[in-house]
Design an enzyme around this catalytic site. Sequence first.
Site, PDB file in Angstrom:
ATOM      1  N   TYR A  42      20.694  34.445 -55.167  1.00  0.00           N
ATOM      2  CA  TYR A  42      21.929  33.534 -55.062  1.00  0.00           C
ATOM      3  C   TYR A  42      21.755  32.296 -55.595  1.00  0.00           C
ATOM      4  O   TYR A  42      22.149  31.365 -54.788  1.00  0.00           O
ATOM      5  CB  TYR A  42      22.166  33.915 -53.634  1.00  0.00           C
ATOM      6  N   TYR A 165      26.178  43.485 -43.769  1.00  0.00           N
ATOM      7  CA  TYR A 165      25.587  43.535 -45.245  1.00  0.00           C
ATOM      8  C   TYR A 165      24.938  44.848 -45.459  1.00  0.00           C
ATOM      9  O   TYR A 165      24.081  45.170 -44.856  1.00  0.00           O
ATOM     10  CB  TYR A 165      24.620  42.175 -45.029  1.00  0.00           C
ATOM     11  N   ASP A 262      22.216  51.954 -41.637  1.00  0.00           N
ATOM     12  CA  ASP A 262      21.625  51.300 -42.552  1.00  0.00           C
ATOM     13  C   ASP A 262      20.633  50.535 -41.706  1.00  0.00           C
ATOM     14  O   ASP A 262      20.683  49.541 -41.225  1.00  0.00           O
ATOM     15  CB  ASP A 262      22.565  50.347 -43.439  1.00  0.00           C
ATOM     16  N   LYS A 291      12.691  47.358 -46.675  1.00  0.00           N
ATOM     17  CA  LYS A 291      12.089  46.151 -46.244  1.00  0.00           C
ATOM     18  C   LYS A 291      10.849  46.016 -45.537  1.00  0.00           C
ATOM     19  O   LYS A 291       9.871  46.103 -46.528  1.00  0.00           O
ATOM     20  CB  LYS A 291      13.220  45.204 -45.279  1.00  0.00           C
TER      21      LYS A 291
HETATM   22  C1  LIG Z   1      18.388  43.733 -47.318  1.00  0.00           C
HETATM   23  C2  LIG Z   1      19.180  44.656 -46.993  1.00  0.00           C
HETATM   24  C3  LIG Z   1      19.742  45.671 -47.893  1.00  0.00           C
HETATM   25  C4  LIG Z   1      19.173  45.420 -49.440  1.00  0.00           C
HETATM   26  O1  LIG Z   1      18.140  45.613 -49.490  1.00  0.00           O
HETATM   27  P1  LIG Z   1      17.313  45.207 -51.020  1.00  0.00           P
HETATM   28  O2  LIG Z   1      15.970  45.823 -50.724  1.00  0.00           O
HETATM   29  O3  LIG Z   1      17.289  43.745 -50.836  1.00  0.00           O
HETATM   30  O4  LIG Z   1      18.101  45.730 -51.803  1.00  0.00           O
HETATM   31  C5  LIG Z   1      20.426  46.698 -47.557  1.00  0.00           C
HETATM   32  N1  LIG Z   1      20.789  46.621 -46.142  1.00  0.00           N
HETATM   33  C6  LIG Z   1      20.507  45.739 -45.271  1.00  0.00           C
HETATM   34  C7  LIG Z   1      20.915  45.999 -43.832  1.00  0.00           C
HETATM   35  C8  LIG Z   1      19.696  44.731 -45.373  1.00  0.00           C
HETATM   36  O5  LIG Z   1      19.278  43.907 -44.803  1.00  0.00           O
END
Ligand SMILES: *Cc1c(COP(=O)(O)O)cnc(C)c1O
Length: 436
Positions: A42, A165, A262, A291
């Site tokens: 970013y 997000y 997610d 992550k």
């Molecule tokens: C960080 C994140 C993503 C994206 O993951 P990347 O490995 O950065 O592509 C998707 N969903 C959530 C909830 C996140 O925190």
Amino acid sequence: MASADGSDAVLRAVSGVDGSAAGEADAAATAAWDREHVWHPYASVPPSVPVHVVRRARGVRITLADGRELIDGMSSWWAAIHGYGHPRLDAAVTAQLGDMAHVMFGGLTHAPAVRLARTLAELTGLPKVFFADSGSVAVEVAIKMALQYGAPRGRTRLMTVRGGYHGDTFGAMAVCDPVNGMHHLFSGVLPAHVFASEPPREPSEEYRRELERTVARHAHELAAIIVEPIVQGAGGMRFYHPDHLRTLRKLADEYGILLIADEIATGFGRTGEMFGCDHAGVRPDIMCVGKALTGGYLTMAATLCTEEVARGVGVLMHGPTFMANPLAAAVAQASLDLLAERPWREEVRRIEQGLAEGLTPARRLPGVRDVRVFGAIGVIETEEPVDVARVQEVVMARGVWLRPFNRLIYTMPPYPIGEDDLAAVTSAMVAAAREL
Ligand SMILES: *Cc1c(COP(=O)(O)O)cnc(C)c1O
């Protein structure tokens, strides 16, 4: 661009520079070249906020090239839950290197991937596993699954809540918050999905009715509902009541819509439960993890789903080049083994207490809108967007690494962080908030 003949010479010259003893003394040159040529998240090139050269990271400490030691308050964006350079994780990568770094996953398989898939299936109760190479891709895959599953019944849209997000790729961006996400930059390109308002912190009859109305109105076209369970991360670091997740599960069942959780930020203990969904006793149809999956070592994520979804999807049209990378799979398995052994619930509870105590003084400060803590996540929300460079100056002067954004000064430290280090993190956050 170098000519075909010239490129070998270029490679030799570059490796000469980097391989030489000059390496360390050249931190300034590294920073200078980085500044002029390399994109950071970013940011523009050159970036408007300083970028610091790291020499090494061990435990909960990041050492900069100039020798400064910083206590890590970020876990490198939720990922390094065990801290850096853990001997067990280092050993897993080294051992796997002895066999292979990578082979294609088309037509081939290997023990590290299968072992990890079994572990994830057991941990989540979702038996079908797709390995992706980043969180955003795992979300793309979840969306593809939902659309392939829903297409025969004409279900082609998604529903989500505001403040979310889900990643930076186009499918994921389309379900990020339409205001604080990146929709304005790509309007006209992103598919228009259905948004309910932000889920509130408290139980709410009114909110339940809003969800019911929204789902009822759009059920005929909805393939899936996608949300971050309980904690909304990069969309605003907000926490919401488990009731709302239960309501979404119930509505999804009633109308034959899939629920996608997610768990990329919330997974693997960060919120005090193994998964965010566990706070609500809800099992999703599709789950994304990423992550912390590899303990912050390598990029890998996974999308898991039920038998029924997998049957409905059939041939899933996705297949990354580095799918199920053995190094990443081996270190992910080692990270999950380590998690099973460490008293992470106690650690997270202890961090939660330390954050609650340490951040309390910020509540009284002018310019602070809210202070909130959930699991091993601590947030100071300000009235106005913060000056990122200034906040970093203040916290780095106190030996702490943080990366604020917008109106958020926040931390999610590695689980093994000690009491004193945690106190240093919270007092640095309060000091930064005092400067507002
Ligand atoms: C960080 C994140 C993503 C994206 O993951 P990347 O490995 O950065 O592509 C998707 N969903 C959530 C909830 C996140 O925190």
